[in-house]
Design a protein around this motif. Sequence first.
Motif, PDB file in Angstrom:
ATOM      1  N   MET A 728      78.891 -14.309  92.887  1.00  0.00           N
ATOM      2  CA  MET A 728      79.888 -13.605  93.697  1.00  0.00           C
ATOM      3  C   MET A 728      81.028 -13.112  92.810  1.00  0.00           C
ATOM      4  N   VAL A 729      81.309 -11.844  92.915  1.00  0.00           N
ATOM      5  CA  VAL A 729      82.402 -11.219  92.160  1.00  0.00           C
ATOM      6  C   VAL A 729      83.643 -11.177  93.055  1.00  0.00           C
ATOM      7  N   PRO A 730      84.747 -11.768  92.611  1.00  0.00           N
ATOM      8  CA  PRO A 730      85.930 -11.839  93.475  1.00  0.00           C
ATOM      9  C   PRO A 730      86.846 -10.619  93.388  1.00  0.00           C
ATOM     10  N   LEU A 731      87.590 -10.423  94.439  1.00  0.00           N
ATOM     11  CA  LEU A 731      88.712  -9.478  94.529  1.00  0.00           C
ATOM     12  C   LEU A 731      88.312  -8.013  94.314  1.00  0.00           C
ATOM     13  N   VAL A 732      87.126  -7.657  94.723  1.00  0.00           N
ATOM     14  CA  VAL A 732      86.699  -6.259  94.628  1.00  0.00           C
ATOM     15  C   VAL A 732      87.441  -5.436  95.678  1.00  0.00           C
ATOM     16  N   SER A 733      87.897  -4.255  95.292  1.00  0.00           N
ATOM     17  CA  SER A 733      88.548  -3.361  96.246  1.00  0.00           C
ATOM     18  C   SER A 733      87.895  -1.981  96.288  1.00  0.00           C
ATOM     19  N   VAL A 734      87.171  -1.619  95.213  1.00  0.00           N
ATOM     20  CA  VAL A 734      86.469  -0.326  95.199  1.00  0.00           C
ATOM     21  C   VAL A 734      85.028  -0.537  94.737  1.00  0.00           C
ATOM     22  N   LYS A 735      84.166   0.333  95.178  1.00  0.00           N
ATOM     23  CA  LYS A 735      82.732   0.216  94.878  1.00  0.00           C
ATOM     24  C   LYS A 735      82.473   0.174  93.374  1.00  0.00           C
ATOM     25  N   ALA A 739      80.005  -2.177  91.112  1.00  0.00           N
ATOM     26  CA  ALA A 739      78.872  -1.503  90.469  1.00  0.00           C
ATOM     27  C   ALA A 739      78.900  -1.737  88.960  1.00  0.00           C
ATOM     28  N   THR A 740      80.079  -1.603  88.357  1.00  0.00           N
ATOM     29  CA  THR A 740      80.221  -1.808  86.914  1.00  0.00           C
ATOM     30  C   THR A 740      79.844  -3.231  86.525  1.00  0.00           C
ATOM     31  N   LEU A 741      80.390  -4.209  87.242  1.00  0.00           N
ATOM     32  CA  LEU A 741      80.134  -5.606  86.902  1.00  0.00           C
ATOM     33  C   LEU A 741      78.708  -6.006  87.233  1.00  0.00           C
ATOM     34  N   ARG A 742      78.167  -5.468  88.305  1.00  0.00           N
ATOM     35  CA  ARG A 742      76.776  -5.809  88.658  1.00  0.00           C
ATOM     36  C   ARG A 742      75.817  -5.394  87.543  1.00  0.00           C
ATOM     37  N   GLU A 743      76.033  -4.219  86.992  1.00  0.00           N
ATOM     38  CA  GLU A 743      75.160  -3.748  85.907  1.00  0.00           C
ATOM     39  C   GLU A 743      75.237  -4.707  84.720  1.00  0.00           C
ATOM     40  N   ASP A 759      60.793 -16.121  85.324  1.00  0.00           N
ATOM     41  CA  ASP A 759      61.129 -15.040  86.251  1.00  0.00           C
ATOM     42  C   ASP A 759      62.131 -15.574  87.277  1.00  0.00           C
ATOM     43  N   ILE A 760      63.245 -14.919  87.396  1.00  0.00           N
ATOM     44  CA  ILE A 760      64.252 -15.394  88.341  1.00  0.00           C
ATOM     45  C   ILE A 760      65.013 -14.214  88.918  1.00  0.00           C
ATOM     46  N   ILE A 761      65.284 -14.274  90.178  1.00  0.00           N
ATOM     47  CA  ILE A 761      66.079 -13.253  90.857  1.00  0.00           C
ATOM     48  C   ILE A 761      67.351 -13.915  91.352  1.00  0.00           C
ATOM     49  N   ILE A 762      68.492 -13.349  90.974  1.00  0.00           N
ATOM     50  CA  ILE A 762      69.779 -13.896  91.397  1.00  0.00           C
ATOM     51  C   ILE A 762      70.537 -12.810  92.159  1.00  0.00           C
ATOM     52  N   PRO A 763      70.742 -12.974  93.464  1.00  0.00           N
ATOM     53  CA  PRO A 763      71.506 -11.981  94.228  1.00  0.00           C
ATOM     54  C   PRO A 763      72.938 -11.860  93.704  1.00  0.00           C
ATOM     55  N   VAL A 764      73.483 -10.669  93.809  1.00  0.00           N
ATOM     56  CA  VAL A 764      74.861 -10.414  93.394  1.00  0.00           C
ATOM     57  C   VAL A 764      75.616  -9.817  94.575  1.00  0.00           C
ATOM     58  N   GLY A 765      76.761 -10.408  94.879  1.00  0.00           N
ATOM     59  CA  GLY A 765      77.575  -9.906  95.980  1.00  0.00           C
ATOM     60  C   GLY A 765      79.045 -10.013  95.644  1.00  0.00           C
ATOM     61  N   THR A 766      79.864  -9.915  96.664  1.00  0.00           N
ATOM     62  CA  THR A 766      81.307  -9.942  96.422  1.00  0.00           C
ATOM     63  C   THR A 766      82.044 -10.681  97.519  1.00  0.00           C
ATOM     64  N   VAL A 775      87.889  -2.211 104.848  1.00  0.00           N
ATOM     65  CA  VAL A 775      87.865  -0.854 105.396  1.00  0.00           C
ATOM     66  C   VAL A 775      86.756  -0.016 104.743  1.00  0.00           C
ATOM     67  N   CYS A 776      86.544  -0.259 103.444  1.00  0.00           N
ATOM     68  CA  CYS A 776      85.544   0.521 102.705  1.00  0.00           C
ATOM     69  C   CYS A 776      84.271  -0.276 102.454  1.00  0.00           C
ATOM     70  N   ALA A 777      83.985  -1.231 103.341  1.00  0.00           N
ATOM     71  CA  ALA A 777      82.834  -2.115 103.146  1.00  0.00           C
ATOM     72  C   ALA A 777      81.517  -1.353 103.141  1.00  0.00           C
ATOM     73  N   ASP A 778      81.446  -0.204 103.828  1.00  0.00           N
ATOM     74  CA  ASP A 778      80.208   0.567 103.840  1.00  0.00           C
ATOM     75  C   ASP A 778      79.861   1.061 102.438  1.00  0.00           C
ATOM     76  N   GLU A 779      80.884   1.426 101.662  1.00  0.00           N
ATOM     77  CA  GLU A 779      80.643   1.895 100.284  1.00  0.00           C
ATOM     78  C   GLU A 779      80.264   0.706  99.390  1.00  0.00           C
ATOM     79  N   ILE A 780      81.002  -0.380  99.490  1.00  0.00           N
ATOM     80  CA  ILE A 780      80.762  -1.545  98.620  1.00  0.00           C
ATOM     81  C   ILE A 780      79.400  -2.164  98.901  1.00  0.00           C
TER      82      ILE A 780
END
Length: 905
Positions: A728-735, A739-743, A759-766, A775-780
């Motif tokens: 989980m990436v904290p304090l995100v305010s813009v997409k 996106a930068t940190l996820r990459e 082989d491992i899959i780790i979900p990434v969220g915020t 307010v901009c959750a649709d973009e994030i």
Amino acid sequence: MADTKRIYAFGGGQTEGGKDMKFVLGGKGANLAEMANMGLPVPPGFTITCQTCMEYYNAEPPAFPEGLAEEISANVAVLEEKMGKKLGDDSDPLLVSVRSGAAFSMPGMMDTVLNLGLNEKSVQALIAKSGNERFAWDSYRRFIQMFSKVVLDADGDLFENAIVKMKQDRGVENDTELTADDMKELVADFKRLVAEHVPAEEFPQLAVDGAVVFPQDVSQQLHLAIEAVFRSWNNRRARDYRRMEKIDDDLGTAVNVQAMVFGNMGETSGTGVGFTRNAADGTREYYGDFLTNAQGEDVVAGIRKTRPISELPDVLPEAGKELYRVFEVLEQAYRDMCDIEFTIQEGKLWMLQTRIGKRTARAALKIAVDMVDEGLITREEAVMRINPAHLDQLMHPQFDTTATYDVLAKGLNASPGAAVGEVVFSADDAEAAAAEGRKVILLRWETNPDDLHGMVAAQGILTSHGGKTSHAAVIARGMGKPAVCGAEALKIDMKAKQATVSGKGVVLKEGDIISIDGTSGIVVLGEVALVQPDVSGDMDTILAWSDEFRTTGVRANADTPDDAALGRTFGAAGIGLCRTEHMFLGERKDIIQDFILGESAEVRQRALDKLLEVQTEDFLGIFSAMDGLPVTVRLLDPPLHEFLDSPRDLEVEIVRAECGGASAEQLAPRRKLLAQIDAMSEANPMLGLRGCRLGITYPELYALQVEAITRAACELKKQGKDPRPEIMVPLVSVKAELATLREEIETVIVRVSQECEVDIIIPVGTMIELPRAAVCADEIAEVADFFSFGTNDLTQTAFGFSRDDIESKFLPKYLERKVLPRNPFETIDDGVAKLVSMGCERGRSTNPKIKLGVCGEHGGDPESVHTFYGIGLDYVSCSPYRVPLARLAAAQAALAETAQGSDNR
């Protein structure tokens, strides 16, 4: 309100209302009407509605609404006709009680007046009619004492001190040993105290020649008493209790005017409080206290040693047998444990009140499970009856069974749990000590409603008088505070703030450490080690049923393997928040400081290598404890300066060294360090270089954390385990931030998993904790696998409040003036909830598969859990000890929706 009915009659063959009208008649009035409808022996009377109380307060200044006085007079006339007696009559007087009765039980918080209608003429009539002079004068002195304290606001100690002095002068111990002449003398003394201590300017209608004369007009007595009960709705103890129990201030209290029956007419009379089951542990047995030759206030005030209700049939056989029958009738009718107040007048039983009884958490669980087994209620009803907040009682510590100690005193096991603290002798001292961070035990002769603020502040309550239904016992059980009552060996000197322990030669002074065990009723001098109780049995049953009904998942907030294991023990389905900054503290603080302050790449890399090693070990432990369950790891969130020394402390150190003769050369390294720390300071760190901004500015920090997470997960997979980390990436305010940190995060995951050949899959969220993110959750959501709403910071940023300062700065005034209904950091605010709802709705609009949770402290607040259920979150996360509360609250939210749907159909 002019055409709304204000007064409802009950008893005497004419009853209006019933138990379903508690918001109109209050709990007491509604249940009196219900008992009368059931044909139980209820003295007749009438109830003035809760809405009338609010009409009273809506006037400026507060006053009886127009026409109320006439309506009261008309209902008094009806009551007189039912009883065949008249109020204040000089031949056969009617006496009444005037009692409060809110929609929700508020035991002892508001006021009562008994024996109203006595004056110099009617007391003589009562003597003639009853043939019992002592009873009549005793009733009169009680009336003056109670009326003066409740209505005229006189200091209650004035009257108690007069009684104590008389007993000392007469050489007797109990009130019952005082004679009729003694009671008559007390009446005169009490009237004198009223004249001397009640300000005439506050009661000009009662003043004669500049002094207050105790009122002889019975209509005036009644008017003043009803108004006093209305006023008691807004006394401090009632307001404090409503705030604690989250009861609306706008409900008001009803007033019940009821014909008196007398428990103080000799040894064939009595009074008591009983429960249809044991309110302390839930055992199916009759439970409570009674006194012969007494009135109800004597039982709850603790002024005489009570007898257990089990002995009543031995003392008054017919009344005892009838009471036991009524117990069964009421429990079957209410399908719950009932709390009952009764009076026996010359052998005849009268019912004065019933309500659903307050009980400890352990008793609530046992009663609910037992009633399901008995076929009295369903499993759904059992789950709905448990207050999630009261499960905290079962998390309270107990004495360590391996500890050795000597018992200093023993009392009644009034409220379970154990506590250790300094002795204090007043509620104000308890509150002041708690504000200083000191843990205290409130020691009182017996508590009264004015002590509520001290009881809230104390770790536990200890009294030298009172039974299991005394004020201290009932309130402590409701709050989940340990309490020992009736420890009669304690002889308290309030003025000296000390207590002598009879037979022990010990004097307890303010500040002495004691330990109390409310489960066994013992008091110990000094500190006893405490341990957490084993939570199982009925609680497991209720929670298992809850898990069947709930649809919202419950996770734990945990930062260590021990916390993770504890959360799993309490039923958490994973970790919703693992805060990695906590892993950088303690002995590891030097490592992170080397990274922050290191001047060379080599120094900084060595620090990163060390952090990678210790963080990997941390995650191995946490993922193992939660094997097979998701663990959401929040990457580093706080600003880096929080890991550094305090610049002000360092500055003081430099000045002292300089004054001590240190040279400039010796001071140079410290001055350089101070300059480095000052350079990192921010005007508003809450809104500064923290969260994802830190990860973008120092990408190597997040890279090491992601590597540690991935390596730990890969190692466990090699061992055949099933780690399920989520990043989980904290304090995100813009997409673009995510996106930068996820990459960068996924690049590290791929590299490490290839190195480990796993082989491992780790979900990434915020974490959604800024209004813009909601307010901009649709973009994030387009670049997120999950959202976890950090409602602590979302509340801070939505309001512009500092959670660290609000309570000491202005929150108390906001609550007092009703600017806010409650602390928004304890229960989710409606506006913040709208941001969460908006974030969910918009997030799902672009990513239908996104997982949604909340990880702020609100995740363990039952009311907030209901809100989150309504929003549609997949899970809530809270501290391990609150996981059971959240499981239960989530089930209740789902059941409440089901019930509402059935009602709508």
